[in-house]
Write an enzyme that holds these catalytic residues in place. Structure first.
Site, PDB file in Angstrom:
ATOM      1  N   HIS A  23     -16.351 -20.010   6.678  1.00  0.00           N
ATOM      2  CA  HIS A  23     -15.536 -19.007   7.365  1.00  0.00           C
ATOM      3  C   HIS A  23     -15.799 -17.621   6.756  1.00  0.00           C
ATOM      4  O   HIS A  23     -16.126 -16.672   7.468  1.00  0.00           O
ATOM      5  CB  HIS A  23     -14.056 -19.399   7.228  1.00  0.00           C
ATOM      6  CG  HIS A  23     -13.088 -18.422   7.803  1.00  0.00           C
ATOM      7  ND1 HIS A  23     -12.368 -18.658   8.936  1.00  0.00           N
ATOM      8  CD2 HIS A  23     -12.706 -17.190   7.371  1.00  0.00           C
ATOM      9  CE1 HIS A  23     -11.589 -17.630   9.199  1.00  0.00           C
ATOM     10  NE2 HIS A  23     -11.771 -16.722   8.259  1.00  0.00           N
ATOM     11  N   GLU A  24     -15.721 -17.547   5.461  1.00  0.00           N
ATOM     12  CA  GLU A  24     -15.915 -16.252   4.790  1.00  0.00           C
ATOM     13  C   GLU A  24     -17.358 -15.772   4.951  1.00  0.00           C
ATOM     14  O   GLU A  24     -17.611 -14.585   5.147  1.00  0.00           O
ATOM     15  CB  GLU A  24     -15.559 -16.341   3.301  1.00  0.00           C
ATOM     16  CG  GLU A  24     -14.120 -16.746   3.003  1.00  0.00           C
ATOM     17  CD  GLU A  24     -13.073 -15.882   3.681  1.00  0.00           C
ATOM     18  OE1 GLU A  24     -13.365 -14.725   4.034  1.00  0.00           O
ATOM     19  OE2 GLU A  24     -11.946 -16.373   3.882  1.00  0.00           O
ATOM     20  N   GLY A  47       2.101   9.962  -4.832  1.00  0.00           N
ATOM     21  CA  GLY A  47       2.337  10.954  -5.864  1.00  0.00           C
ATOM     22  C   GLY A  47       3.233  12.100  -5.436  1.00  0.00           C
ATOM     23  O   GLY A  47       3.137  13.191  -5.992  1.00  0.00           O
ATOM     24  N   PRO A  78       2.518   8.576   2.591  1.00  0.00           N
ATOM     25  CA  PRO A  78       2.800   7.164   2.339  1.00  0.00           C
ATOM     26  C   PRO A  78       3.338   6.961   0.923  1.00  0.00           C
ATOM     27  O   PRO A  78       3.142   7.819   0.057  1.00  0.00           O
ATOM     28  CB  PRO A  78       1.431   6.489   2.490  1.00  0.00           C
ATOM     29  CG  PRO A  78       0.510   7.503   3.039  1.00  0.00           C
ATOM     30  CD  PRO A  78       1.099   8.846   2.816  1.00  0.00           C
ATOM     31  N   PRO A  79       4.019   5.854   0.688  1.00  0.00           N
ATOM     32  CA  PRO A  79       4.563   5.583  -0.635  1.00  0.00           C
ATOM     33  C   PRO A  79       3.464   5.535  -1.686  1.00  0.00           C
ATOM     34  O   PRO A  79       2.361   5.081  -1.412  1.00  0.00           O
ATOM     35  CB  PRO A  79       5.218   4.209  -0.501  1.00  0.00           C
ATOM     36  CG  PRO A  79       5.215   3.867   0.927  1.00  0.00           C
ATOM     37  CD  PRO A  79       4.302   4.787   1.644  1.00  0.00           C
TER      38      PRO A  79
HETATM   39  P1  ADP Z   1       5.657   8.634  -4.190  1.00  0.00           P
HETATM   40  O1  ADP Z   1       6.805   9.452  -4.665  1.00  0.00           O
HETATM   41  O2  ADP Z   1       4.722   9.377  -3.305  1.00  0.00           O
HETATM   42  O3  ADP Z   1       6.036   7.335  -3.600  1.00  0.00           O
HETATM   43  P2  ADP Z   1       5.066   8.622  -6.948  1.00  0.00           P
HETATM   44  O4  ADP Z   1       4.949  10.064  -7.202  1.00  0.00           O
HETATM   45  O5  ADP Z   1       6.323   7.987  -7.369  1.00  0.00           O
HETATM   46  O6  ADP Z   1       4.773   8.280  -5.447  1.00  0.00           O
HETATM   47  O7  ADP Z   1       3.837   7.912  -7.614  1.00  0.00           O
HETATM   48  C1  ADP Z   1       3.960   6.734  -8.322  1.00  0.00           C
HETATM   49  C2  ADP Z   1       2.990   6.729  -9.455  1.00  0.00           C
HETATM   50  O8  ADP Z   1       1.661   6.677  -8.987  1.00  0.00           O
HETATM   51  C3  ADP Z   1       3.066   7.975 -10.281  1.00  0.00           C
HETATM   52  O9  ADP Z   1       3.993   7.836 -11.298  1.00  0.00           O
HETATM   53  C4  ADP Z   1       1.667   8.108 -10.825  1.00  0.00           C
HETATM   54  O10 ADP Z   1       1.553   7.429 -12.018  1.00  0.00           O
HETATM   55  C5  ADP Z   1       0.813   7.438  -9.795  1.00  0.00           C
HETATM   56  N1  ADP Z   1       0.149   8.434  -8.970  1.00  0.00           N
HETATM   57  C6  ADP Z   1       0.317   8.626  -7.653  1.00  0.00           C
HETATM   58  N2  ADP Z   1      -0.468   9.605  -7.210  1.00  0.00           N
HETATM   59  C7  ADP Z   1      -1.144  10.069  -8.268  1.00  0.00           C
HETATM   60  C8  ADP Z   1      -2.120  11.102  -8.452  1.00  0.00           C
HETATM   61  N3  ADP Z   1      -2.539  11.848  -7.438  1.00  0.00           N
HETATM   62  N4  ADP Z   1      -2.589  11.293  -9.684  1.00  0.00           N
HETATM   63  C9  ADP Z   1      -2.163  10.534 -10.716  1.00  0.00           C
HETATM   64  N5  ADP Z   1      -1.276   9.564 -10.611  1.00  0.00           N
HETATM   65  C10 ADP Z   1      -0.760   9.312  -9.395  1.00  0.00           C
HETATM   66 ZN    ZN Z   2     -11.023 -14.889   8.085  1.00  0.00          ZN
END
Ligand code: ADP
Ligand code: ZN
Ligand code: MG
Length: 660
Positions: free
Chosen positions: A446-447, A229, A225-226
């Site tokens: 509700h909550e 890292g 997922p986005p």
């Molecule tokens: P992706 O390419 O998977 O979408 P990125 O590598 O660009 O994600 O991650 C975005 C930012 O999130 C990185 O620059 C970092 O700062 C932080 N990040 C994501 N995963 C980690 C991790 N495992 N450890 C430290 N920082 C992380």
């Molecule tokens: Zn609700």
């Protein structure tokens, strides 16, 4: 924003610049002018005499002349007199005037001079090479000089635009030779790092592998997922191996013009070969690597050519050439199968969302360099941040730091982090919109309904926090997270979730005998879970049969329809019945729990109306002591943080929430 002291725009700059570019031309024309002047009017004396006065002048000054030069051309005669006192006199007269009037005064009929001074006669009328071609040659020379000059300037421009055109085909890969990122910067992803170690080792010492004839994957695909890292991990590999790192995004290949992307791919591999061992990192591979021949309009020639070139290049270098291609994507399901076959991206590493320990580690990595209060317990925080990616965590800590600064705090406190997390989940608090008393009350009940289900249902997730501070589109929310990170969900747990989602609406029914639009999102999520249980998880009377496969929206990359239906109309009806049954059962269960725990719902709702937010520990104490004694904490949400009030487009449900 008005600037009290607007800086004057430097209007003089453009003309000065154009003057500078004009300068060579001006110089050139000046030189030409001087040359022409020298050629045609040189020796112009102090005295100029008009034609009619010439005879008299010559006679008058006869004694003063040293020499006289007479140059006759086709139509004119030029007389230049060099006087003894070093002055020069010139006169240009008609040739006929010279021949009929002037000549008889200077020469006798036989040609002997009548004057005492020396006379030099140049009959330019007689064509010589120089008087015939001289001027044209001169012009020619000027012309050539001018052309050469202009051409050289234009050539400059042309060649620069040429290189631009060439650069178009050049890869846009950014080359970093000294990558600072190491595995230390990647927290939590231990399994992934382990997998990458082999590649690092290979890049450090390719010979070792060559010697044994071992083949290493040329292509490694990072899927996840986005924000998990992937990019970071790729960089860290380069940093660990200490090799050049070419990074490019898949979309950098895709251009308006067919063939450009392919050219860039070729160029990138050419460059990389020169610096092997090295690492090529292609981010967002799905931008180029999407299945060929799919999508709206039959496909995309440019993308396909680019992809083909990529495939060719990857086949073209041998296993031991020292180049490793690392690619990242969050949509490996849409990738062209040709990319994934052996010898290309045949190694796949899944980078998943961090687990609790991973989140704690990531929090700690990003807490470096920030002044964080000692009482902040990242382990407790990561419990509340299930489903957060590394990028989310980074941004939470960053937001918390900004909140702390605006709050005039001397370090980042827990409440700043909490606020940042809430914002991440549901958006910034809405300070502009005032709810009326009744609305607040409905939201609170509700909550509280959601929360009580969470507290009382045995299979439910743990309630971490309840708030009725409106954020984004939600009127409030209950944060529920599993006690532990889970990989599997059981039928009971899924059912408990549906009950939890319906708890808000049910509470409204029980206490107000009326329902609000606030449950819209709850109902949507509850229905989705119920449907998944029936059609994909096989958790209903219909049995363990997959009726639907979620292919996701590939934004028309593969299919129009986002889900594949494997059933007849008859079954469709049964699915709907089964879904309804689950929802109805859950609704009954929710009503049962709320009726049974009426007092608790009221207690929580009233406390919420007073305090707006209650945390897990407070809930525990509240249910035990039936009241909260501690002083109210200053709500950080009251600090106005968003300058721009978000405009309300249309009246939105008040109490949507996502109690994840
Ligand atoms: P992706 O390419 O998977 O979408 P990125 O590598 O660009 O994600 O991650 C975005 C930012 O999130 C990185 O620059 C970092 O700062 C932080 N990040 C994501 N995963 C980690 C991790 N495992 N450890 C430290 N920082 C992380
Ligand atoms: Zn609700
Ligand atoms: Mg990325």
């Amino acid at each position: 924003m008005s600037n009290p002291n607007p800086r004057p725009t430097p209007r003089s700059a453009p003309p000065r610049r154009s003057l500078r570019t004009l300068l060579p031309y001006l110089l050139l024309f000046a030189v030409i002018g001087v040359v022409i002047w020298l050629a045609f009017f040189s020796g112009q004396g102090h005295d100029t005499v008009i034609q009619s006065g010439l005879v008299a002048y010559l006679q008058e000054h006869a004694g003063e002349f040293d020499t006289v030069k007479i140059v006759t051309t086709e139509t004119t005669t030029k007389i230049t007199g060099y006087l003894k006192d070093k002055t020069i006199f010139t006169a240009v007269v008609d040739r006929t005037f010279y021949e009929t009037i002037l000549q008889p005064t200077l020469f006798a009929a036989d040609g002997t001079p009548l004057v005492a001074y020396e006379i030099e006669i140049i009959n330019a009328y007689q064509r010589t090479f120089w008087n015939t071609f001289g001027p044209s040659l001169l012009y020619l020379v000027f012309f050539v000089i001018a052309m050469v000059f202009l051409y050289s300037r234009m050539a400059g421009a042309v060649s620069s635009s040429n290189t631009k055109a060439m650069e178009f085909n050049r890869s846009r890969a950014r080359l970093e030779t000294k990558v600072k990122t190491t595995f230390d910067d990647v927290a939590g992803a231990d399994a992934e790092k382990q997998e990458m170690m082999e590649i690092v080792d290979y890049l450090r010492n390719p010979k070792k592998y060559t010697k044994f004839g071992a083949k290493l994957p040329k292509g490694v695909l990072l899927v996840g997922p986005p924000g998990t890292g992937k990019t970071l991990l790729g960089k860290a590999v380069a940093g660990e191996a200490n090799v050049p790192f070419y990074s490019i995004s898949g979309s950098d290949f895709v251009e308006m013009f067919v063939g450009v992307g392919a050219g860039r791919v070729r160029d990138m591999f050419q460059q990389a070969k020169k610096t092997a061992p090295c690492l090529i990192f292609i981010d967002e591979l799905d931008a180029v690597g999407r299945q060929r021949g799919a999508g709206l309009g039959g496909g995309n020639d440019e993308r396909e050519q680019t992809l083909n070139q990529l495939l060719i290049e990857m086949d073209g270098f041998s296993d031991n050439s020292g180049i490793i291609v690392l690619a990242a994507t969050n949509r490996d399901d849409v990738l062209d199968p040709a990319l994934l076959r052996a010898g290309r991206f045949d190694r796949k590493i899944t980078v998943s969302l961090p687990d609790r320990a991973g989140r704690t580690a990531i929090f700690k990595v990003h807490a470096r360099g920030k002044i964080i209060d000692d009482e902040v317990d990242f382990d407790a925080i990561s419990r509340r941040t299930v489903g957060f990616s590394g990028a989310d965590i980074e941004s939470v800590l960053n937001d918390a730091a900004i909140l702390a600064i605006r709050d005039n705090s001397d370090n980042v406190k827990l409440r700043h982090i909490d606020e940042a997390i809430d914002r991440r989940i549901a958006g910034p608090a809405r300070t502009t919109r005032q709810l009326n008393e009744h609305e607040r009350k409905v939201i609170a009940y509700h909550e509280a309904g959601h929360a009580v289900i969470g507290l009382k249902h045995p299979y439910s997730d743990k309630v971490q926090k309840i708030t009725i501070i409106p954020r984004g589109q939600t009127g409030g929310h209950v944060l529920m997270t599993p006690e532990e990170d889970r990989f599997l969900l059981t039928k009971n747990q899924l059912f408990a979730r549906i009950v939890g989602y319906l708890g808000g609406r049910t509470s409204e029914e029980v206490f107000f005998d009326d329902v609000s639009t606030g449950a819209q999102n709850d109902i949507e999520v509850a229905t989705r879970i119920a449907r998944l249980m029936v059609t994909e998880f096989g958790m209903s009377d219909l049995g363990p049969i997959q009726y639907e496969r979620d292919t996701g929206s590939v934004f028309l990359g593969r299919d129009y329809t986002s889900s594949q239906k494997n059933f007849s109309q008859q079954v469709a009806l049964e699915i709907d019945k089964a879904v309804r049954k689950i929802i109805e059962q859950a609704h009954d269960k929710a009503r049962e729990i709320i009726e049974e725990n009426r007092e608790d719902v009221i207690l929580i709702a009233e406390t919420l109306l007073d305090r707006e937010t209650i945390t897990a520990e407070q809930i525990d104490r509240l249910l035990k002591d039936r009241k909260l004694d501690e002083p109210k904490q200053a709500a950080i949400a009251s600090v106005v943080l968003t300058e721009k009030p978000k405009e309300e487009v249309k009246p939105k449900p008040e109490a949507e929430d996502d109690n994840k």
